[in-house]
Design an enzyme around this catalytic site. Sequence first.
Site, PDB file in Angstrom:
ATOM      1  N   ILE A 111       0.846  -1.196   0.000  1.00  0.00           N
ATOM      2  CA  ILE A 111       0.000   0.000   0.000  1.00  0.00           C
ATOM      3  C   ILE A 111       0.884   1.248   0.000  1.00  0.00           C
ATOM      4  CG2 ILE A 111      -1.620   1.328   1.407  1.00  0.00           C
ATOM      5  CD1 ILE A 111      -2.945  -1.342   2.171  1.00  0.00           C
ATOM      6  N   ILE A 113       2.869   0.419   8.451  1.00  0.00           N
ATOM      7  CA  ILE A 113       3.590  -0.681   9.094  1.00  0.00           C
ATOM      8  C   ILE A 113       2.655  -1.441  10.023  1.00  0.00           C
ATOM      9  CG2 ILE A 113       5.356  -1.154  10.853  1.00  0.00           C
ATOM     10  CD1 ILE A 113       6.981   1.155   9.683  1.00  0.00           C
ATOM     11  N   ALA A 128       1.971  -8.912  13.135  1.00  0.00           N
ATOM     12  CA  ALA A 128       1.565  -9.816  14.221  1.00  0.00           C
ATOM     13  C   ALA A 128       2.177 -11.171  13.911  1.00  0.00           C
ATOM     14  CB  ALA A 128       0.049  -9.944  14.284  1.00  0.00           C
ATOM     15  N   TYR A 149      -8.621 -11.936  12.078  1.00  0.00           N
ATOM     16  CA  TYR A 149      -7.865 -10.678  12.227  1.00  0.00           C
ATOM     17  C   TYR A 149      -7.403 -10.528  13.677  1.00  0.00           C
ATOM     18  CZ  TYR A 149      -6.448  -6.046  10.592  1.00  0.00           C
ATOM     19  OH  TYR A 149      -5.725  -4.939  10.224  1.00  0.00           O
ATOM     20  N   LYS A 193      -5.243  -2.157  15.792  1.00  0.00           N
ATOM     21  CA  LYS A 193      -5.756  -1.108  14.905  1.00  0.00           C
ATOM     22  C   LYS A 193      -6.670  -0.152  15.684  1.00  0.00           C
ATOM     23  CE  LYS A 193      -3.858  -2.189  10.925  1.00  0.00           C
ATOM     24  NZ  LYS A 193      -2.655  -1.458  10.509  1.00  0.00           N
ATOM     25  N   THR A 197      -1.556  -8.142  -0.309  1.00  0.00           N
ATOM     26  CA  THR A 197      -0.174  -7.701  -0.090  1.00  0.00           C
ATOM     27  C   THR A 197       0.539  -8.771   0.731  1.00  0.00           C
ATOM     28  OG1 THR A 197      -0.711  -6.628   1.999  1.00  0.00           O
ATOM     29  CG2 THR A 197      -0.850  -5.240   0.023  1.00  0.00           C
TER      30      THR A 197
END
Length: 262
Positions: A20, A92, A95, A156, A163, A194
């Site tokens: 990205i 950036i 995990a 996730y 986040k 990605t």
Amino acid sequence: MGFLTGKHILITGVANKFSIAYGIAQAMRRQGAELAFIYQNNQFKGRVEELANKLDSKLTFPCDVTKDASITELFKKLKEKWPVFDGLVHSIAFAPRDQLCGDYVNTVTREGFAITHDISSYSFVAMAKACRHMLKKKSALLTLTYLGAERAIPNYNVMGLAKASLEANVRYMANAMGPQDIRVNGISAGPIRTLAASGIKNFRKMLNYYEVITPICRTITLEDIGNPAAFLCSDLAAGITGEILYVDGGFSIAAINELTLE
Ligand code: NAP
């Protein structure tokens, strides 16, 4: 002349041409920005230098954001080239792979929680703290977040918590740096294939679902994210700070659409 002409912006998070951050760097360069880049370690040096060259930049620096000394050294080296600059793109996240699959409660560990939050959230303010004295008036900082910050999304897991922390970071940083005429925003991006995304279990299936549910009936491209990122870091966005802008084709506002009813 683009709307970023005369701006000097540091880009983090370019791993390869699918990153990205690379889409953002391309959009910023199209708008006239001068760019500098970081790479995490020597393994990625050559690739980042090659991509930087394509965007007319010779400025690439090593930086591992888990280490304060590495962040300090980055800005010391950058200062030799750019005594002051106009912005930072933080793209950036990390995990451990075992944290990104399965039942959240069973999977999460104290160590996994700490590493994920350190690299994916703390690093944003750590970089801002280290370069604050070099940031010109009207500078802009930008980070990348995801809907998993506010909704529970399978696999996730702890990255969603990081986040959420990152989005709070955007608001607290915006409040702290606003009086210095520095803005801080985030883009909540729809899923894109990605390197980082490949660590999330069933990511491809998620992309297929996105195409069905999303109002614009397609997934998001690097250019879709790059252009609003360039806007947010420009003076055109002078009144916007502390904001999370959704660049997700409308996924986050949709519950059901015609296709799902067929
Ligand atoms: P990516 O190309 O893999 O980029 C992630 C970057 O983080 C890599 O350049 C990686 O560097 C860097 N990084 C990790 N640990 C680091 C450390 N200790 N020090 C310095 N750099 C480090 O994946 P991406 O999808 O573009 O991710 C960029 C951002 O977008 C992340 O914050 C991600 O959560 C967010 N985002 C992604 C999506 C998506 O679907 N892809 C959606 C919403 C938000 P190395 O390669 O050198 O390790």
